[in-house]
Design an enzyme around this catalytic site. Structure first.
Site, PDB file in Angstrom:
ATOM      1  N   LYS A  45      16.579  21.542   1.213  1.00 53.97           N
ATOM      2  CA  LYS A  45      16.205  21.194  -0.162  1.00 53.97           C
ATOM      3  C   LYS A  45      16.197  19.673  -0.305  1.00 53.97           C
ATOM      4  O   LYS A  45      17.055  18.993   0.271  1.00 53.97           O
ATOM      5  CB  LYS A  45      17.215  21.841  -1.116  1.00 53.97           C
ATOM      6  CG  LYS A  45      16.910  21.707  -2.593  1.00 53.97           C
ATOM      7  CD  LYS A  45      17.954  22.478  -3.421  1.00 53.97           C
ATOM      8  CE  LYS A  45      17.707  22.413  -4.900  1.00 53.97           C
ATOM      9  NZ  LYS A  45      18.686  23.228  -5.663  1.00 53.97           N
ATOM     10  N   SER A 120      16.771  26.456  -8.815  1.00 54.79           N
ATOM     11  CA  SER A 120      15.998  25.281  -8.480  1.00 54.79           C
ATOM     12  C   SER A 120      15.639  25.174  -6.992  1.00 54.79           C
ATOM     13  O   SER A 120      14.779  24.369  -6.636  1.00 54.79           O
ATOM     14  CB  SER A 120      16.737  24.002  -8.905  1.00 54.79           C
ATOM     15  OG  SER A 120      17.980  23.906  -8.266  1.00 54.79           O
ATOM     16  N   SER A 144      21.182  28.366  -8.515  1.00 55.97           N
ATOM     17  CA  SER A 144      19.956  27.855  -7.889  1.00 55.97           C
ATOM     18  C   SER A 144      19.690  28.290  -6.460  1.00 55.97           C
ATOM     19  O   SER A 144      18.607  28.038  -5.953  1.00 55.97           O
ATOM     20  CB  SER A 144      19.944  26.335  -7.930  1.00 55.97           C
ATOM     21  OG  SER A 144      19.505  25.931  -9.196  1.00 55.97           O
TER      22      SER A 144
HETATM   23  N1  GLN Z   1      19.267  27.250 -13.860  1.00 57.81           N
HETATM   24  C1  GLN Z   1      20.462  26.462 -13.829  1.00 57.81           C
HETATM   25  C2  GLN Z   1      20.200  25.103 -14.411  1.00 57.81           C
HETATM   26  O1  GLN Z   1      19.095  24.858 -14.768  1.00 57.81           O
HETATM   27  C3  GLN Z   1      21.005  26.372 -12.450  1.00 57.81           C
HETATM   28  C4  GLN Z   1      20.554  25.208 -11.682  1.00 57.81           C
HETATM   29  C5  GLN Z   1      21.262  25.020 -10.382  1.00 57.81           C
HETATM   30  O2  GLN Z   1      22.021  25.869  -9.924  1.00 57.81           O
HETATM   31  N2  GLN Z   1      21.075  23.835  -9.800  1.00 57.81           N
HETATM   32  O3  GLN Z   1      21.063  24.299 -14.550  1.00 57.81           O
END
Ligand code: GLN
Length: 461
Positions: A45, A120, A144
């Site tokens: 990532k 994400s 994410s």
């Molecule tokens: N959907 C969550 C957010 O927008 C999780 C994001 C993540 O785990 N980086 O914060």
């Protein structure tokens, strides 16, 4: 094999747009080694550092930046012989649930390119699901790794907080997040986790777990449909399970029973406050962590500015996307002096109660693991056919609780519902990732999951 793999890679990458950057010369070197991870290609990532590769975090502000060093998790995989082939797309700084908040490009779900890959870590999930790599690294602050894994039909692990070094991970909300693994199979996920875990002098919060006895009760806690609706009726926004996800959840229960597990009802009374607590803490930490992006030390510097203050203002105004700005503002709002008790401290108290709720159910002699949905829907579409950004946040209820409690959680695919993958997750005791792998591996053996059309197996042992 390499010519065939290169063509396969190009074809799928054109369809999915999983990568922000990839290296053909690394792809050339990749091969299916005979032992462990040796020779295997993997993707990282774009918020995890790999020396000489991009580290954009999906943001205009960091576009084109190259990392001068390598994250510990990546270094350990390289030492085991695995090869980084590229950096994957993501929601800007990890803020989002679709990868559509990437400022750099669009990533599509390999099962249906009209749908999002989730987020994400959407690029990592798409790359694994399309068979471009046998595994990838992601990060999980509130879901994410697990949510895109469920959307793309792959296995995703969010380790216990502290089990994997965060050295080299660009911070979003440090007290919640961990580097996680996305993989094509449960065993591959375990193999990768076993390589990256363990204490690292460069991250004082990382440590080696004490060996677990291996004794299990074969009891799995499950939220009953009544408990689910009770939890949701007191929560913010609607995160009710779609019929597709409900069917998947029921199938998972049946399969676990068939495997000899006893399913017992559990309740987490504080779960309904998880999303507001999560977004209060996550944005508060983000507002502090992202303060380093000022266009001076990091990030694109504006061509011209009146004075240093103006330079920073311009760098941020031009560099950060809407969602990131919203969250920084929210974070500074909940932290402003005189109001900390009202928001931030209260969220921390809720976090403590959520952790206690889980500790009670996972106490010795009680449940080995808790079965939970990952997300209320399968991969959604773009624009009007998708979920609103508010609904996407409310839907984080099932994943963000593991981050608030610091517990390990493993998401794995269960069934295809209306042509799209659907999955569940198991939450476990701190540092007991192995029990989660054991249960999921049995599940996978009984119900092997399918692949998107055109998928080819380059990497099985
Ligand atoms: N959907 C969550 C957010 O927008 C999780 C994001 C993540 O785990 N980086 O914060």
């Amino acid at each position: 094999m390499n010519e065939e793999y290169k063509n396969y890679f190009d074809a799928w990458e054109t369809k999915t747009g999983a990568f922000i950057e990839y290296r053909p010369e690394a792809i050339e070197k990749a091969h299916n080694g005979t032992t462990g991870l040796s020779g295997l290609p993997f993707a990282v990532k774009d918020n995890i550092a790999v020396k000489g590769f991009s580290i954009s975090c999906g943001s205009k502000l960091l576009e084109g930046m190259q990392s001068p060093y390598t994250a510990t998790a990546v270094r350990r995989l390289e030492e085991a012989g695995a090869i980084v082939i590229g950096k994957t797309n993501m929601d800007e700084f990890g803020m989002g649930s679709s990868t559509d908040f990437s400022a750099l490009k669009q990533t599509n779900n390999p099962w249906n390119t009209e749908r999002v890959a989730g987020g994400s870590s959407g690029g990592s999930a798409a790359a694994v699901a399309a068979g471009l790599v046998p595994f990838a690294l992601g990060s999980d602050t509130g879901g994410s790794v697990r949510q895109p894994a469920a959307f793309c039909g792959v296995t995703g692990l969010k380790p216990t907080w502290g089990a994997v070094s965060r050295y080299g991970l660009v911070a979003y909300a440090s007290s919640l997040e961990t580097i996680g693994v996305l993989a094509g199979t449960v065993e591959r996920c375990r193999m990768v986790f076993n390589v990256i875990k363990g204490s690292d002098p460069r991250d004082e919060t990382s440590h080696d777990a004490e060996e677990k006895s291996g004794e299990t009760t074969k009891i799995i806690g499950v939220l009953s449909p009544e408990t689910i609706s009770k939890t949701l009726s007191g929560s913010t926004g609607s995160a009710a399970l779609s019929p597709a996800v409900q069917r998947c959840f029921d199938k998972a229960k049946e399969t676990l029973s068939a495997l000899g597990y006893t399913l017992v009802p559990v309740e987490f009374p504080a779960l309904r406050f998880a999303v507001p607590a999560y977004y209060t803490i996550a944005t508060a930490e983000a507002s502090a962590n992202l303060a380093r992006f000022d266009g001076i030390r990091y990030g694109k510097r504006p061509d011209w500015a009146e004075n240093p203050g103006d330079l920073i203002d311009k760098a941020r105004a031009e560099g950060f996307g809407q969602e990131v700005k919203l969250r920084i503002l929210l974070g500074t709002f909940v932290l402003r002096s005189g109001f900390q008790d009202k928001y931030y401290n209260r969220a921390q108290q809720i976090r403590g109660v959520i952790r206690q709720n889980f500790e009670t159910q996972l106490a010795p002699g009680k449940c080995d693991a808790i079965l939970m949905p990952v997300y209320p829907t399968t991969a959604f579409g773009r624009g009007g056919s998708g979920l609103s950004t508010f609904a996407q946040k409310a839907a984080d209820i099932w994943t963000c609780c593991a981050n608030l409690a610091g517990l390990p959680a493993l998401s794995f695919p269960v069934s295809l519902e209306d042509g799209m993958p659907a999955g569940v997750q198991l939450l476990g005791k701190p540092f007991d990732e192995q029990s989660l792998f054991n249960i999921a591996a049995q599940f996978e053996q009984l119900c092997p999951f399918s692949h998107p059309e055109g998928w080819k197996d380059f990497w099985s042992v």
